[in-house]
Motif scaffolding. Structure first.
Motif, PDB file in Angstrom:
ATOM      1  N   PRO A   1       0.812  -1.225   0.000  1.00  0.00           N
ATOM      2  CA  PRO A   1       0.000   0.000   0.000  1.00  0.00           C
ATOM      3  C   PRO A   1       0.844   1.273   0.000  1.00  0.00           C
ATOM      4  O   PRO A   1       0.352   2.324  -0.405  1.00  0.00           O
ATOM      5  CB  PRO A   1      -0.824  -0.121   1.294  1.00  0.00           C
ATOM      6  N   GLU A   2       2.083   1.199   0.449  1.00  0.00           N
ATOM      7  CA  GLU A   2       2.939   2.385   0.527  1.00  0.00           C
ATOM      8  C   GLU A   2       3.748   2.597  -0.747  1.00  0.00           C
ATOM      9  O   GLU A   2       4.570   3.512  -0.806  1.00  0.00           O
ATOM     10  CB  GLU A   2       3.905   2.249   1.720  1.00  0.00           C
ATOM     11  N   HIS A   3       3.581   1.754  -1.741  1.00  0.00           N
ATOM     12  CA  HIS A   3       4.408   1.823  -2.946  1.00  0.00           C
ATOM     13  C   HIS A   3       3.558   2.163  -4.172  1.00  0.00           C
ATOM     14  O   HIS A   3       2.350   1.906  -4.208  1.00  0.00           O
ATOM     15  CB  HIS A   3       5.128   0.492  -3.201  1.00  0.00           C
TER      16      HIS A   3
ATOM     17  N   GLU B   1       9.068   8.889  -4.128  1.00  0.00           N
ATOM     18  CA  GLU B   1       8.142   7.780  -4.218  1.00  0.00           C
ATOM     19  C   GLU B   1       8.886   6.450  -4.110  1.00  0.00           C
ATOM     20  O   GLU B   1      10.017   6.323  -4.561  1.00  0.00           O
ATOM     21  CB  GLU B   1       7.383   7.818  -5.557  1.00  0.00           C
ATOM     22  N   ASN B   2       8.222   5.486  -3.477  1.00  0.00           N
ATOM     23  CA  ASN B   2       8.743   4.127  -3.458  1.00  0.00           C
ATOM     24  C   ASN B   2       8.084   3.371  -4.601  1.00  0.00           C
ATOM     25  O   ASN B   2       6.900   3.032  -4.541  1.00  0.00           O
ATOM     26  CB  ASN B   2       8.439   3.449  -2.118  1.00  0.00           C
TER      27      ASN B   2
ATOM     28  N   GLU C   1       5.679  -8.510   3.595  1.00  0.00           N
ATOM     29  CA  GLU C   1       6.919  -7.854   4.014  1.00  0.00           C
ATOM     30  C   GLU C   1       7.833  -8.851   4.712  1.00  0.00           C
ATOM     31  O   GLU C   1       9.062  -8.830   4.523  1.00  0.00           O
ATOM     32  CB  GLU C   1       6.601  -6.675   4.934  1.00  0.00           C
TER      33      GLU C   1
END
Length: 1150
Positions: free
Chosen positions: A428-430, A469-470, A503
């Motif tokens: 979700p963070e990428h 950004e990742n 992860e």
């Protein structure tokens, strides 16, 4: 202690560890400087200064030379060596003393030869003696209050060096083992009841399963010492016993294996015959114990006095009851005892009159101690990124993959993701970017490239729009076809991993240290299996070692690995416990050798079939070597000719039919699904052709790997080759790793990754040893990844002695030392899987705490020390189990747990009497303790907490966590509510439990399964069981109703005639576990045999039912009116058991 650590092998300036050689050089430099000073400045010490070092570096010789000197001369020497301040500095430096006693001790202690810790360790006997076993200062009793200081080493958060780490663990492991040995000796010798006979000899008034009186003992060999050693190189003795005992116990003694540890004991009792023994009085005065010595079994002697070798052949049957065992004695201890005997003391080895064995599971202490001692004698090389973390100095986060210099930017996640949506939800963070715009190609497997890792690895980062950004670049790829057969399709993962789990999988695939922490039921094992699979596919040349605490966990892990896309020829399971794998395949060393040999024959058969399909003459399928020549000169040549025709160098377009027409292996693939080629597109047909060739090529690749098994003739050599070369995933328990380290290292065993399950249950030292099962490579460890998985909020390692557990902190695991978890929540499937939405039929609530009061004025009882039982709770739990079975719950979905072994036995006894042989009810899946059930789960758990006077060891919140987390769908706790709700440590859990009624609320009109939702109450009013007797009476009446209804159904069914032989037997579609009546949930030999005896007694009672009513067992003193009524009712109905069982199967829906 001060002297020990002031001279510890560590540099005072740099903090680097020092070897034994370094310490010797430092000693030589100090005493040489003293000799130089004496020669230059003090002529009176000329004889000292000219002597060789070895003759003057002991305390005695130094006192001889420096003792007669005056105070002024001693001060002058110390000043010259800068050990005290010079004259004139007295006012500025007042920390020193100038008296002769201090100055002399200063010179002597600084220059005397330091006793080598390693030499002392190597000369130490590994078996404890009576002087250590019952020394309260060394091995305290378990009643440790926590107050005061003990003379014991501690496992701290930090250690000086790896030598310090190993030494502390060695001493503590040795002492904890000694405590367990003390318990075993006291139990076995007390059972033998040694008394003093009238003639002064020893009379044994009892018998013990684990100990036998010695008929004859003789030392038969004392070998010469090895060069440079003082102890004998080998001491052997013969021990003769008379095994006039039950057949199964005699078999246990005769099956003692090589290297099993036994103890030789001398008792000289002073108590006359008939004197009772009591555990409340001191043990040694009662039995007159004098000596204890350890020994190691070499083997049992045959009629000719030769040791019977272990092997596949059965041992010869010996006549009579007399048996002689050849044993090895401890060489260091023998030398010490003989030195004392030469000084006029008693010869210990002429006095032994008892030999004691121990349970194999608890008797590996000597091998583990030898392994630790061996590690201290070798250079321990651990990876640089791990060294400081183990010693407690480094930040564990420093070994996280994100801070490792060799982080891998692109990884193939194989079948981790189910689809593209699952991949996007997992990060979700990428920002997700794909390399193709064709949505039909966005299917797993996916290869992921992490942009931030690429940027980190570049020295100069160019600025762009994505710098904050990742970004993950996703590249779907197609697994090349492995052949045209359905079984060639790769197995795929079906678990939708959460972002946190993904992860963890990513971290496990990267180099460095990965800690996966999670409470029960959060999918830790599934994550572990996916990590193993991904490493296997990403790094095919690397080997992974899988280590767990228990055989149970190892088998669960292995069963899930087998279900993934891992070639089974690369799997190997070491150690015992492999037989409990729920698979027909044998993954042990010899099982894998047999698999390879059988597979070789199958592959050579395929080669012969291929040869016949090509009409090639000769015996090419005779060996792997001839098959290899056949592939090179026949198969590969034909394939190259085929490629040259369908892919001409000129680039000419080839018709689609050309692929099928020119394909040379049509006849070989006649048994594949037809048509082999679809004829729709050139690319599709070429992919099929290449898949067929890969299938053929794999046959010869495997035969080339198996070629070594043709050259190696013995099973042992083949199993060694399999371990060292062939296997890619090797699984073992931490105990097996500790026991077999030397053997593995000598074989040249190599591995690149370690994955540890149940890490929080593994002792510090048993966590450390698996890191060193291989020799360093060019001075460095080849270990690349260390994945530890566990939950430190569940039970810690088992340490029986409270002093070692709490004071020495021995229950601390390395995993617990370096991790905590922060926030918890439900996994997504808990919210939407149907079984979690449906209520538990027959119950008002899905979990409940049921208060159980005293029965006939008795709550908890203690027939023997720590053997706690509670009859009221046992009856209540079994009545609830019977109720669940009567409304249709499958027995394998119900487990009964308790917190004490005594209650476990009592519940089993009650089940044997109430329902074990009743085809309507039977036994639950397991009846065991909470501690034994860690790592397992079941749909419905009935939990008995037993205690009514004190909370007991449930006060340890970690045990409560395990107890409350074993159930998936229903948990029913039976306890004395007033006791446990007032325990401060248990308040959060019992606050939730006491929010619901403390009486069991039932809905007997429902049956299993139900469609009622979990948040909906049953129709009507509940039936409330207010007490155990009321519940038992209700179950009895409920049972009668069920049997009457079944009798009516049975009579109706007789009206329909069916021709005999029309019904076909069917195998069950699910695994049917062994009943706990076989007691397979325990490692105890005694319990196995006890349960067998109970079953025999139960059969005898069933035979007696025809004559007289059933009586209760010895453990359950009260007679049960419910049982008698049920038995009588069934007898009156005179219904055939087989038909009842058939009806029961129909009603259960099984």
């Amino acid at each position: 202690m001060l002297k020990f650590y002031s001279r510890f092998e560590i540099s005072d300036e740099t903090g680097d560890p020092l070897t034994d050689h370094d310490m010797t050089q430092i000693h030589y430099s100090k005493i040489t400087s003293l000799q130089l000073a004496a020669f230059a400045k003090f002529p009176d010490l000329r004889s000292f200064s000219l002597a060789n070092v070895a003759s003057v570096d002991t305390r005695e010789t130094l006192l001889k030379h420096f003792g007669p000197l005056s105070n002024d001369m001693l001060r002058e020497i110390a000043t010259y060596l800068n050990l005290v301040p010079p004259v004139g500095n007295e006012e500025r430096e007042d920390w020193f003393r100038f008296d002769s006693e201090f100055l002399l001790e200063l010179l002597v202690s600084r220059h005397e030869r330091r006793a080598s810790q390693l030499e002392a360790l190597n000369e130490m006997p590994l078996y404890p003696t009576e002087e250590i076993i019952w020394n309260e200062n060394i091995v305290p009793t378990e009643y440790f209050s926590g107050e005061g200081c003990l003379a014991l080493p501690k496992l701290n958060l930090q250690f000086l060096t790896l030598h310090d780490y190993l030494l502390r663990n060695f001493n503590l492991f040795r002492l904890e083992s000694t405590y367990e040995i003390r318990q075993d000796i006291e139990d076995a010798v007390s059972r033998l009841s040694p008394w003093k006979a009238e003639d002064g000899s020893v009379f044994f008034g009892g018998w013990a399963r684990m100990a036998q009186p010695i008929i004859n003992f003789a030392v038969v060999e004392v070998a010469k010492p090895n060069i440079g050693e003082k102890r004998p190189s080998r001491v052997r003795a013969d021990v003769t016993v008379n095994l006039s005992v039950r057949k199964e116990i005699k078999g246990e003694w005769e099956s003692l294996r090589k290297h099993d540890v036994c103890f030789l004991i001398t008792v000289r009792p002073i108590c006359s015959i008939g004197t009772p023994f009591t555990h409340t009085q001191p043990f040694i005065p009662q039995v007159g114990l004098v000596y204890v010595r350890g020994c190691e079994i070499e083997g049992m002697l045959d009629q000719n006095g030769r040791v019977m070798e272990e092997g596949p052949e059965p041992k010869p049957v010996l006549a009579g009851d007399s048996r002689t065992f050849r044993v090895w004695l401890d060489c260091n201890q023998y030398r010490t005892d003989m030195d004392l005997a030469s000084q006029g003391k008693e010869d210990v080895y002429e006095t032994f009159n008892i030999i004691m064995r121990r349970k194999p599971k608890e008797n590996n202490f000597k091998a583990v101690l030898e392994t630790i001692r061996e590690l201290m004698n070798t250079e321990c090389v651990v990876p640089d990124w791990l060294h400081d973390i183990i010693l407690g100095y480094g930040d564990p986060g420093a070994a996280h993959y994100s801070r490792m210099p060799n982080e891998i930017p692109a990884l193939d996640f194989n079948d981790t993701f189910l689809d593209m949506d699952h991949l996007r939800a997992s990060f979700p963070e990428h920002v997700i970017r794909v390399k193709t715009n064709d949505p039909t190609k966005l299917v797993p497997p996916f290869r992921l490239t992490f942009d931030e890792v690429l940027k980190k690895n570049k020295e100069n980062v160019c600025g762009d729009d994505d710098k904050n950004e990742n970004v993950i670049v996703v590249e779907p790829h197609v697994i090349p076809s492995r052949g045209p057969y359905p079984f060639n399709e790769p197995k795929k993962n079906t678990i939708p991993f959460t972002p946190t789990q993904v992860e963890a999988i990513r971290a496990g695939m990267q180099p460095g240290l990965t800690l996966v922490v999670g409470p029960p039921g959060t999918g830790k094992t599934d994550v572990a299996v996916q990590i193993i699979s991904n490493i296997y596919h990403n790094f095919p040349a690397q080997r992974t070692l899988v280590v767990t605490h228990s055989n149970q966990a190892l088998n669960q892990l292995f069963e899930k690995i087998i279900a993934l896309d891992v070639d089974e020829r690369h799997l190997l399971r070491l150690g015992h416990g492999e037989e409990a794998l729920e698979t027909e395949k044998d993954f042990s060393r010899y099982g894998r050798v047999n698999y390879v040999l059988a597979k070789r024959l199958d592959l050579l058969t395929e080669v012969q079939r291929l040869q016949e399909s090509l009409c090639v003459s000769g015996d090419v399928a005779y060996t792997c070597e001839t098959a290899g020549h056949f592939f090179l000169y026949q198969i590969f040549a034909r394939w190259e000719r085929f490629l040259s025709r369908v892919r001409p160098a000129s680039g000419k377009i080839v018709p689609v039919k050309m692929v099928s027409n020119e394909f040379p292996f049509h006849r070989f693939f006649d048994n594949a699904p037809q048509p082999l080629f679809k004829g729709q597109s050139f690319e599709e047909d070429m992919e099929i052709a290449e898949g067929c060739f890969r299938y053929i090529e794999k046959i010869f690749t495997q035969l080339e790997e198996f070629r070594a098994f043709e050259l190696l003739r013995s099973g042992l050599d083949r199993s060694k080759y399999l371990l060292v070369k062939e296997a890619k995933i090797i699984a073992m328990t931490c105990t097996h790793a500790a026991l077999k380290r030397r053997e593995l290292v000598d074989l040249g065993f190599k591995y690149d990754n370690i994955l540890m399950e149940e890490s929080a249950q593994i002792l510090e030292i048993e966590t450390f040893i698996p890191l060193l099962l291989q020799n360093p490579q060019d001075g460095f460890s080849r270990l690349k990844r260390w994945i530890m998985i566990g939950d430190h909020h569940q039970l810690p390692p088992v340490i029986k002695n409270m002093a070692f557990q709490k004071y020495s902190n021995m229950e601390q695991s390395l995993f617990t030392r370096i991790w905590r978890y922060k926030k918890l929540g439900n996994l997504p499937h808990i919210e939407y899987w149907p079984e979690y939405k449906i209520a538990n039929p027959g119950f008002w609530y899905d979990f409940q705490l049921i208060n159980v009061e005293d029965f006939n004025g008795v709550g908890e009882s203690e027939p023997s020390p720590y053997f706690y039982q509670n009859l009221a709770e046992a009856e209540y739990v079994v009545a609830t189990f019977m109720y669940m079975r009567l409304i249709g719950y499958p027995a394998e979905k119900i487990s009964i747990l308790t917190t004490y072994n005594g209650q476990k036995h009592l519940i089993r006894d009650v089940i044997n009497i109430r329902c074990a042989t009743n085809p309507l009810i039977g036994r639950p899946h397991k009846v065991t303790t909470v501690d034994k059930y860690q790592g397992q789960q079941n749909d419905y758990i009935l939990l008995s907490l037993v205690r009514t006077r004190a909370v007991g060891h449930l006060r340890d919140v970690r045990r409560l966590v395990v107890a409350m987390s074993r159930a998936r769908l229903g948990l029913y706790v039976f306890a004395r509510v007033s006791l446990f709700e007032n325990c401060f440590e248990l308040t959060p859990a019992f606050r939730q439990l006491t929010a619901r009624p403390q009486q069991l609320y039932l809905a007997p009109h429902e049956s299993y399964p139900t469609e009622r939702l979990a948040d909906a109450h049953p129709q009507g009013s509940p039936h409330v069981a207010e007490s155990m007797p009321q519940m038992a009476s209700f179950v009895y009446n409920f049972y009668i109703e069920k049997v009457q209804a079944m009798k009516s159904l049975y009579q109706d069914a007789q009206k329909v005639w069916q021709k005999p032989g029309d019904h076909k037997a069917k195998a069950p579609q699910r695994f049917v576990p062994q009943h706990p009546g076989g007691d397979r949930d325990t490692d105890s030999e005694e319990e196995d045999d006890r349960v067998k005896e109970e079953q025999e007694q139960l059969r005898g009672r069933q035979a007696e039912m025809e004559v007289e009513p059933v009586k209760s067992s010895k453990t359950v003193k009260e007679e049960s009116f419910v049982q008698q009524l049920i038995v009588n009712e069934v007898e009156d109905m005179n219904v055939d058991d087989a038909n009842i069982e058939r009806m029961n199967v129909d009603s259960d829906g099984d």
